[in-house]
Scaffold this active site. Sequence first.
Site, PDB file in Angstrom:
ATOM      1  N   HIS A 111       0.848  -1.194   0.000  1.00 30.88           N
ATOM      2  CA  HIS A 111       0.000   0.000   0.000  1.00 30.88           C
ATOM      3  C   HIS A 111       0.881   1.242   0.000  1.00 30.88           C
ATOM      4  O   HIS A 111       0.704   2.150  -0.822  1.00 30.88           O
ATOM      5  CB  HIS A 111      -0.930  -0.017   1.219  1.00 30.88           C
ATOM      6  CG  HIS A 111      -1.539   1.317   1.557  1.00 30.88           C
ATOM      7  ND1 HIS A 111      -2.545   1.905   0.814  1.00 30.88           N
ATOM      8  CD2 HIS A 111      -1.278   2.188   2.573  1.00 30.88           C
ATOM      9  CE1 HIS A 111      -2.870   3.074   1.350  1.00 30.88           C
ATOM     10  NE2 HIS A 111      -2.129   3.271   2.415  1.00 30.88           N
ATOM     11  N   ASP A 124       8.270  22.484 -25.317  1.00 40.04           N
ATOM     12  CA  ASP A 124       8.213  21.129 -24.752  1.00 40.04           C
ATOM     13  C   ASP A 124       9.285  21.032 -23.675  1.00 40.04           C
ATOM     14  O   ASP A 124       9.950  22.013 -23.356  1.00 40.04           O
ATOM     15  CB  ASP A 124       8.423  20.061 -25.839  1.00 40.04           C
ATOM     16  CG  ASP A 124       7.721  18.746 -25.500  1.00 40.04           C
ATOM     17  OD1 ASP A 124       6.821  18.339 -26.257  1.00 40.04           O
ATOM     18  OD2 ASP A 124       8.080  18.141 -24.475  1.00 40.04           O
ATOM     19  N   TRP A 170       7.241  -0.433   4.174  1.00 40.10           N
ATOM     20  CA  TRP A 170       7.878   0.230   3.023  1.00 40.10           C
ATOM     21  C   TRP A 170       9.285   0.718   3.364  1.00 40.10           C
ATOM     22  O   TRP A 170      10.087   0.958   2.491  1.00 40.10           O
ATOM     23  CB  TRP A 170       7.005   1.380   2.500  1.00 40.10           C
ATOM     24  CG  TRP A 170       7.182   2.693   3.198  1.00 40.10           C
ATOM     25  CD1 TRP A 170       6.746   3.017   4.454  1.00 40.10           C
ATOM     26  CD2 TRP A 170       7.826   3.854   2.683  1.00 40.10           C
ATOM     27  NE1 TRP A 170       7.092   4.304   4.760  1.00 40.10           N
ATOM     28  CE2 TRP A 170       7.759   4.851   3.691  1.00 40.10           C
ATOM     29  CE3 TRP A 170       8.478   4.159   1.485  1.00 40.10           C
ATOM     30  CZ2 TRP A 170       8.300   6.130   3.527  1.00 40.10           C
ATOM     31  CZ3 TRP A 170       9.012   5.439   1.318  1.00 40.10           C
ATOM     32  CH2 TRP A 170       8.921   6.400   2.328  1.00 40.10           C
ATOM     33  N   SER A 178      13.477   6.352 -12.806  1.00 38.89           N
ATOM     34  CA  SER A 178      12.423   7.147 -13.446  1.00 38.89           C
ATOM     35  C   SER A 178      12.360   8.549 -12.850  1.00 38.89           C
ATOM     36  O   SER A 178      12.330   9.552 -13.567  1.00 38.89           O
ATOM     37  CB  SER A 178      11.066   6.438 -13.267  1.00 38.89           C
ATOM     38  OG  SER A 178      10.008   7.316 -13.525  1.00 38.89           O
ATOM     39  N   SER A 179      12.365   8.616 -11.508  1.00 37.91           N
ATOM     40  CA  SER A 179      12.269   9.924 -10.846  1.00 37.91           C
ATOM     41  C   SER A 179      13.493  10.779 -11.112  1.00 37.91           C
ATOM     42  O   SER A 179      13.386  11.987 -11.306  1.00 37.91           O
ATOM     43  CB  SER A 179      12.117   9.738  -9.337  1.00 37.91           C
ATOM     44  OG  SER A 179      10.883   9.165  -9.041  1.00 37.91           O
ATOM     45  N   HIS A 205      13.278  11.559   4.570  1.00 38.84           N
ATOM     46  CA  HIS A 205      12.662  12.808   4.949  1.00 38.84           C
ATOM     47  C   HIS A 205      12.569  13.781   3.770  1.00 38.84           C
ATOM     48  O   HIS A 205      11.486  14.306   3.489  1.00 38.84           O
ATOM     49  CB  HIS A 205      13.259  13.478   6.188  1.00 38.84           C
ATOM     50  CG  HIS A 205      12.300  14.497   6.640  1.00 38.84           C
ATOM     51  ND1 HIS A 205      11.225  14.194   7.454  1.00 38.84           N
ATOM     52  CD2 HIS A 205      12.132  15.767   6.241  1.00 38.84           C
ATOM     53  CE1 HIS A 205      10.459  15.283   7.561  1.00 38.84           C
ATOM     54  NE2 HIS A 205      10.995  16.238   6.837  1.00 38.84           N
ATOM     55  N   GLU A 239      12.255  12.915   0.886  1.00 40.71           N
ATOM     56  CA  GLU A 239      11.212  12.307   0.054  1.00 40.71           C
ATOM     57  C   GLU A 239       9.832  12.845   0.393  1.00 40.71           C
ATOM     58  O   GLU A 239       9.032  13.129  -0.497  1.00 40.71           O
ATOM     59  CB  GLU A 239      11.240  10.780   0.230  1.00 40.71           C
ATOM     60  CG  GLU A 239      10.033  10.022  -0.305  1.00 40.71           C
ATOM     61  CD  GLU A 239       9.880  10.092  -1.814  1.00 40.71           C
ATOM     62  OE1 GLU A 239      10.843  10.494  -2.496  1.00 40.71           O
ATOM     63  OE2 GLU A 239       8.788   9.760  -2.312  1.00 40.71           O
ATOM     64  N   TYR A 260       9.137  15.706   1.535  1.00 40.75           N
ATOM     65  CA  TYR A 260       9.045  17.062   0.997  1.00 40.75           C
ATOM     66  C   TYR A 260       8.955  17.045  -0.519  1.00 40.75           C
ATOM     67  O   TYR A 260       8.300  17.888  -1.121  1.00 40.75           O
ATOM     68  CB  TYR A 260      10.208  17.931   1.511  1.00 40.75           C
ATOM     69  CG  TYR A 260       9.984  18.258   2.953  1.00 40.75           C
ATOM     70  CD1 TYR A 260      10.673  17.583   3.953  1.00 40.75           C
ATOM     71  CD2 TYR A 260       9.015  19.176   3.327  1.00 40.75           C
ATOM     72  CE1 TYR A 260      10.395  17.838   5.289  1.00 40.75           C
ATOM     73  CE2 TYR A 260       8.745  19.437   4.655  1.00 40.75           C
ATOM     74  CZ  TYR A 260       9.438  18.759   5.626  1.00 40.75           C
ATOM     75  OH  TYR A 260       9.173  18.991   6.946  1.00 40.75           O
ATOM     76  N   SER A 284      -0.529  27.284  -4.409  1.00 41.54           N
ATOM     77  CA  SER A 284      -0.124  28.669  -4.681  1.00 41.54           C
ATOM     78  C   SER A 284      -0.656  29.181  -6.012  1.00 41.54           C
ATOM     79  O   SER A 284      -0.640  30.386  -6.254  1.00 41.54           O
ATOM     80  CB  SER A 284       1.401  28.797  -4.671  1.00 41.54           C
ATOM     81  OG  SER A 284       1.899  28.569  -3.383  1.00 41.54           O
ATOM     82  N   HIS A 314      14.674  12.330  13.138  1.00 33.29           N
ATOM     83  CA  HIS A 314      13.458  12.420  13.947  1.00 33.29           C
ATOM     84  C   HIS A 314      12.535  11.231  13.670  1.00 33.29           C
ATOM     85  O   HIS A 314      11.568  11.016  14.367  1.00 33.29           O
ATOM     86  CB  HIS A 314      12.718  13.751  13.765  1.00 33.29           C
ATOM     87  CG  HIS A 314      12.112  13.966  12.403  1.00 33.29           C
ATOM     88  ND1 HIS A 314      12.158  15.180  11.771  1.00 33.29           N
ATOM     89  CD2 HIS A 314      11.432  13.163  11.565  1.00 33.29           C
ATOM     90  CE1 HIS A 314      11.538  15.103  10.602  1.00 33.29           C
ATOM     91  NE2 HIS A 314      11.090  13.880  10.463  1.00 33.29           N
ATOM     92  N   HIS A 315      12.877  10.443  12.647  1.00 39.59           N
ATOM     93  CA  HIS A 315      12.152   9.196  12.402  1.00 39.59           C
ATOM     94  C   HIS A 315      12.723   8.067  13.251  1.00 39.59           C
ATOM     95  O   HIS A 315      12.217   6.950  13.195  1.00 39.59           O
ATOM     96  CB  HIS A 315      12.255   8.799  10.928  1.00 39.59           C
ATOM     97  CG  HIS A 315      11.657   9.799   9.990  1.00 39.59           C
ATOM     98  ND1 HIS A 315      10.332   9.770   9.607  1.00 39.59           N
ATOM     99  CD2 HIS A 315      12.189  10.875   9.362  1.00 39.59           C
ATOM    100  CE1 HIS A 315      10.084  10.777   8.781  1.00 39.59           C
ATOM    101  NE2 HIS A 315      11.198  11.469   8.614  1.00 39.59           N
ATOM    102  N   THR A 345       7.414  26.620   6.820  1.00 37.66           N
ATOM    103  CA  THR A 345       6.105  26.031   6.497  1.00 37.66           C
ATOM    104  C   THR A 345       4.994  26.934   6.996  1.00 37.66           C
ATOM    105  O   THR A 345       3.999  27.170   6.299  1.00 37.66           O
ATOM    106  CB  THR A 345       5.985  24.644   7.138  1.00 37.66           C
ATOM    107  OG1 THR A 345       7.186  23.908   6.913  1.00 37.66           O
ATOM    108  CG2 THR A 345       4.817  23.869   6.543  1.00 37.66           C
ATOM    109  N   LYS A 366       4.422  29.841   4.755  1.00 43.95           N
ATOM    110  CA  LYS A 366       3.588  29.515   3.591  1.00 43.95           C
ATOM    111  C   LYS A 366       2.117  29.484   3.959  1.00 43.95           C
ATOM    112  O   LYS A 366       1.260  30.050   3.262  1.00 43.95           O
ATOM    113  CB  LYS A 366       4.019  28.181   2.983  1.00 43.95           C
ATOM    114  CG  LYS A 366       5.417  28.232   2.392  1.00 43.95           C
ATOM    115  CD  LYS A 366       5.808  26.926   1.753  1.00 43.95           C
ATOM    116  CE  LYS A 366       5.202  26.761   0.380  1.00 43.95           C
ATOM    117  NZ  LYS A 366       5.859  27.586  -0.640  1.00 43.95           N
ATOM    118  N   ARG A 373       1.501   0.459  15.469  1.00 37.61           N
ATOM    119  CA  ARG A 373       1.343   0.411  14.016  1.00 37.61           C
ATOM    120  C   ARG A 373       1.515  -0.996  13.503  1.00 37.61           C
ATOM    121  O   ARG A 373       2.106  -1.853  14.165  1.00 37.61           O
ATOM    122  CB  ARG A 373       2.462   1.220  13.346  1.00 37.61           C
ATOM    123  CG  ARG A 373       2.341   2.682  13.359  1.00 37.61           C
ATOM    124  CD  ARG A 373       3.592   3.291  12.778  1.00 37.61           C
ATOM    125  NE  ARG A 373       3.617   3.139  11.318  1.00 37.61           N
ATOM    126  CZ  ARG A 373       4.493   3.760  10.545  1.00 37.61           C
ATOM    127  NH1 ARG A 373       5.421   4.528  11.082  1.00 37.61           N
ATOM    128  NH2 ARG A 373       4.473   3.596   9.245  1.00 37.61           N
TER     129      ARG A 373
END
Lengths: 38, 532
Positions: free
Chosen positions: B80, B109, B145, B172-173, B256, B258, B260, B271, B305-306, B331, B334, B453
């Site tokens: 998932h 293009d 994951w 790909s990314s 982390h 990722e 963002y 925006s 922090h993870h 943040t 924003k 979890r």
Amino acid sequence: MTIDDKKLRRKIRMNAIILGLVAVAFFVTFIVLTALKG
Amino acid sequence: MSATAADIQDSHDHHGPAHTGIKRWLFTTNHKDIGTLYLVFSLIMLFVGGAMALIIRAELFQPGLQFVDPDFFNQMTTLHALIMVFGMIMPAFAGFANWMIPLMIGAPDMALPRLNNWSFWLLPCAVILLASTLFMPGGAPASGWTMYPPLVLQTGDAFPFLIFAVHLLGISSIMAAINIIVTILNMRTPSMSLLQMPLFVWSWLITAYLLIAVMPVFAGGVTMLLMDQFFGTSFFQAAGGGDPVLFQHIFWFFGHPEVYIIILPSFGIISQVIPTFSRKPLFGHDAMVYATASIAFLSFIVWAHHMFTVGMPLAGQMFFMLSTMLIAIPTGVKIFNWTATMWEGSLSFETPMLFAIAFLFLFTIGGFSGLMMAMAPLDFQYHDTYFIVAHFHYVLVPGALFGAIAGCYYWLPKWTGHMYDERLGKIHFWLSAIFVNLTFFPQHFVGLAGMPRRIPDYAVQFTNFNAMSSIGAFGFGFSQLLLVYVIYKCVKSGQKATAEVWDNPEGLEWTVPSPAPHHTFDEAPLYTPRHH
């Protein structure tokens, strides 16, 4: 779409190669650092 | 710097796609077609990943084991997440990038059109590879994951396929990111300076740099897992002199930034949407750019922090606690600027604006729980509980996903040439907003009460909130079918859309007809900023 301007094509290619090398550098660096830590 | 777009010639004599039928989609180098491919793919993945979520929530509706065995449950939680992160939300924003960046900067293009095609077509291959592991002996990966060793090394036959799929997704990314940076820096219309670029383009420029920096680190981490499994190395095995916690550091150094990478394009879409429906320019345009860049920079120094509970020295915990608190500041800038944009604006509440306002409020809730988790001693209680699950689902679902949906409604008329059904759009919004909160808000409470979890069965005192959450999940999941219908109806029919679509919106994309022609901006347009 074809880019006729050779200078622009070269600049785009150069940019892409540099960014690709940066990506490879991150890949290699972290493996090397991890191996050294071990 | 970029006196370049004017030199670009369109060598086609025709103005439509080069091929027809399936060849058109397989071989396209057109940014609009590739954008469409990414978006359709991500919509399909939304339901694939969503189905897995519903299997999870069906099992969690009541305590006890009713439907699936625990190992399959773990396979579902793992897949998932992998499918939603790498197969749904990232390709969705890549689709927006492909469609909109050239239009917004006046480019004909993307800079590297064939690379663009490859970037997309790697994705279905990678996802099929990943999904095929469900049918292998031992089943799909079930380690979560995050793929922590040593557990992930017990995956079985699926392990090398997981690693290879992750590599393909990463490549790909990275290629897409290279394409985006090179396009933005080299193919802008000469009359548009960097600081004049729309926020969506800025968000993607910054996101692309993040991708180039951290996807290779992720690739390195999983390559080292592969080497530990098959080539006798001991990067992460204590018996050989390695350290499993080191994998966590490498993973979250990627992980982390990722998150963002996932949220910044959504910020960019918000925006664009809020100023249009407030009929006011974005408050503090330059500050928004600097805030986004600050968030990206700070995202590199918060990763642990993870991992507050792994046994880090106190100095480490202090550092990551403070840096994590610091990232809340840009943040907050924003959030305040979006609110200030609406302040004394002439507001209208079409569907994109509804999703954007819901984003503002609900993403902030996710941010508040994030701030709670930033406090290291408090995180000792929250870590690995449903409080974390609630937090990240708030920032991902009413955060990233609502931003993507807002963008979808906002730009659908430009893509299809028809207005979508506003009544159905609003129904979709209200169903989504109500059910997403029903799904995830109760998870804060069960998390604080101690529910861990990644468990298929739980203590009986958590029943009521889990039942609510499961009902919400099914409601939310089925509500998204309405989005598919709205899109289908918009493609096929609907009131003809003008070039401007909305009430005097800002941006070069609104100067081309709706639907946007297959080729646009063969000559560099003149960009005249409205403000500054």
